[in-house]
Design a protein around this motif. Structure first.
Motif, PDB file in Angstrom:
ATOM      1  N   THR A   1      99.680 -47.932   8.780  1.00  0.00           N
ATOM      2  CA  THR A   1      98.794 -47.480   7.704  1.00  0.00           C
ATOM      3  C   THR A   1      97.332 -47.590   8.100  1.00  0.00           C
ATOM      4  O   THR A   1      96.530 -46.671   7.900  1.00  0.00           O
ATOM      5  N   GLN A   2      96.968 -48.736   8.679  1.00  0.00           N
ATOM      6  CA  GLN A   2      95.590 -48.921   9.121  1.00  0.00           C
ATOM      7  C   GLN A   2      95.218 -47.896  10.184  1.00  0.00           C
ATOM      8  O   GLN A   2      94.146 -47.272  10.122  1.00  0.00           O
ATOM      9  N   MET A   3      96.110 -47.702  11.158  1.00  0.00           N
ATOM     10  CA  MET A   3      95.833 -46.712  12.196  1.00  0.00           C
ATOM     11  C   MET A   3      95.677 -45.323  11.594  1.00  0.00           C
ATOM     12  O   MET A   3      94.787 -44.556  11.970  1.00  0.00           O
ATOM     13  N   GLY A   4      96.545 -44.986  10.640  1.00  0.00           N
ATOM     14  CA  GLY A   4      96.509 -43.664  10.035  1.00  0.00           C
ATOM     15  C   GLY A   4      95.188 -43.363   9.350  1.00  0.00           C
ATOM     16  O   GLY A   4      94.669 -42.243   9.439  1.00  0.00           O
ATOM     17  N   VAL A   5      94.626 -44.346   8.676  1.00  0.00           N
ATOM     18  CA  VAL A   5      93.347 -44.156   7.982  1.00  0.00           C
ATOM     19  C   VAL A   5      92.241 -43.819   8.981  1.00  0.00           C
ATOM     20  O   VAL A   5      91.499 -42.838   8.818  1.00  0.00           O
ATOM     21  N   PHE A   6      92.117 -44.639  10.025  1.00  0.00           N
ATOM     22  CA  PHE A   6      91.060 -44.416  11.009  1.00  0.00           C
ATOM     23  C   PHE A   6      91.326 -43.172  11.852  1.00  0.00           C
ATOM     24  O   PHE A   6      90.400 -42.450  12.226  1.00  0.00           O
ATOM     25  N   PHE A   7      92.590 -42.929  12.168  1.00  0.00           N
ATOM     26  CA  PHE A   7      92.942 -41.782  12.999  1.00  0.00           C
ATOM     27  C   PHE A   7      92.589 -40.474  12.289  1.00  0.00           C
ATOM     28  O   PHE A   7      92.002 -39.566  12.884  1.00  0.00           O
ATOM     29  N   LYS A   8      92.933 -40.391  11.018  1.00  0.00           N
ATOM     30  CA  LYS A   8      92.646 -39.167  10.260  1.00  0.00           C
ATOM     31  C   LYS A   8      91.142 -38.988  10.071  1.00  0.00           C
ATOM     32  O   LYS A   8      90.633 -37.863  10.086  1.00  0.00           O
ATOM     33  N   ARG A   9      90.423 -40.092   9.908  1.00  0.00           N
ATOM     34  CA  ARG A   9      88.974 -40.015   9.741  1.00  0.00           C
ATOM     35  C   ARG A   9      88.315 -39.443  10.999  1.00  0.00           C
ATOM     36  O   ARG A   9      87.370 -38.656  10.914  1.00  0.00           O
ATOM     37  N   ARG A  10      88.849 -39.802  12.158  1.00  0.00           N
ATOM     38  CA  ARG A  10      88.253 -39.327  13.418  1.00  0.00           C
ATOM     39  C   ARG A  10      88.756 -37.938  13.806  1.00  0.00           C
ATOM     40  O   ARG A  10      87.969 -37.082  14.239  1.00  0.00           O
ATOM     41  N   ASN A  11      90.054 -37.692  13.663  1.00  0.00           N
ATOM     42  CA  ASN A  11      90.655 -36.459  14.177  1.00  0.00           C
ATOM     43  C   ASN A  11      90.936 -35.401  13.117  1.00  0.00           C
ATOM     44  O   ASN A  11      91.360 -34.298  13.456  1.00  0.00           O
ATOM     45  N   ARG A  12      90.728 -35.780  11.848  1.00  0.00           N
ATOM     46  CA  ARG A  12      90.997 -34.877  10.724  1.00  0.00           C
ATOM     47  C   ARG A  12      92.455 -34.425  10.672  1.00  0.00           C
ATOM     48  O   ARG A  12      92.777 -33.377  10.123  1.00  0.00           O
ATOM     49  N   LEU A  13      93.312 -35.225  11.265  1.00  0.00           N
ATOM     50  CA  LEU A  13      94.754 -34.999  11.230  1.00  0.00           C
ATOM     51  C   LEU A  13      95.441 -36.355  11.140  1.00  0.00           C
ATOM     52  O   LEU A  13      94.960 -37.343  11.698  1.00  0.00           O
TER      53      LEU A  13
END
Length: 287
Positions: free
Chosen positions: A245-257
């Motif tokens: 969940t934590q990774m998903g939040v930051f990942f989507k913020r950076r990659n927009r996916l």
């Protein structure tokens, strides 16, 4: 490659006997895109300069500099020079490359002398990279590791008290990003308060230590999503995040996916040159 991707060294290309001169040859290593890679550049004739950790280092014949992208460093043709700077360079990709070359730079500084045997291995590496002569990534890694060992063999350790504290901290972040690091502990490692360390880090790198660490973790997560079949939760764990969940939040913020959609998009584009490959090709053309 499967789950062993983090234990491989990738060598996409290099150039032998490049010639440069004049003020236009200057590279700011904080402004080179999103890729993480190591540059190893060896001088045959003339000389260059690399700025790292607030100091300028001469790169004379028989010596090479090590730069780890992205970071607050810069290399360039010195304005006082009159002849050409003739050099060869090669790039190394992968988490293992960062750990090995980061450790070597911490031990010997950003500029190292090369023995003739190491120069021969460097030239052979560049030739094989340009001709795509390797059978598989494991053979690439074997040759790259042999070259690293030959360089390491002749590295003279710098005195610990004169080693750059920031360089030691960056190497520690890169080598231990999979563990639950606390910035306060990293600051203590280089004998600084958290506040002073954070100010110095931001001044040199342009980002906070916490954001720099997150960028390393996100790059590793993206690499694992592209190149393995690991579950997203395992990708998060191997990349140093507390949870998927934590990774998903930051990942989507950076990659927009989301991580799942990022993996699906990259798999659907298999066989086509993606953004990273295009950047590599562009870098090869203009470097």
């Amino acid at each position: 490659m499967g789950n062993e991707v983090e234990d491989l060294i990738l060598v996409p290309f290099g150039i032998s006997m490049e010639k440069q001169g004049g003020p236009r040859y200057s590279w700011d290593n904080q402004a080179r895109g999103d890729d993480f890679f190591v540059i190893f550049q060896y001088t045959y004739r003339g000389r260059g300069t690399i700025e790292f950790g607030g100091k300028a280092y001469d790169v004379p014949p028989g010596h090479a500099f090590i730069a780890m992208i992205p970071e607050a460093s810069r290399y360039y043709y010195p304005p006082e020079e009159k002849g050409e700077w003739v050099f060869s360079w090669i790039n190394f990709y992968g988490d293992l490359a960062f750990r090995l070359w980061g450790g070597l730079r911490e031990r010997g500084g950003p500029v190292v002398a090369l023995a003739p045997a190491a120069v021969r291995l460097l030239e052979a590496l560049i030739a094989r990279a340009r001709s795509r002569a390797w059978r598989d990534p494991y053979e690439v890694s074997g040759d790259a590791y042999r070259f690293y060992l030959e360089v390491l063999r002749h590295v003279r350790p710098v005195q610990r008290k004169t080693a750059e504290p920031l360089a030691r901290a960056i190497a520690h972040l890169r080598n231990h990003y999979q563990t639950p690091l606390r910035i306060k502990e990293v600051a203590a490692l280089v004998e600084m308060s958290r506040e002073h360390f954070t100010r110095l880090f931001f001044k040199q790198m342009g980002v906070s230590p916490a954001l720099f660490l997150r960028q390393i973790r996100l790059e590793m997560a993206a690499r694992l999503l592209r190149t393995t079949e690991l579950p997203v939760a395992e990708v998060a764990f191997r990349s140093g995040f507390a949870s998927a969940t934590q990774m998903g939040v930051f990942f989507k913020r950076r990659n927009r996916l989301s991580p799942t959609l990022y993996r699906r998009r990259n798999r659907s584009e298999a066989g086509k040159p993606g953004p990273k490959q295009k950047r590599l090709a562009s870098a090869k053309a203009i470097r």
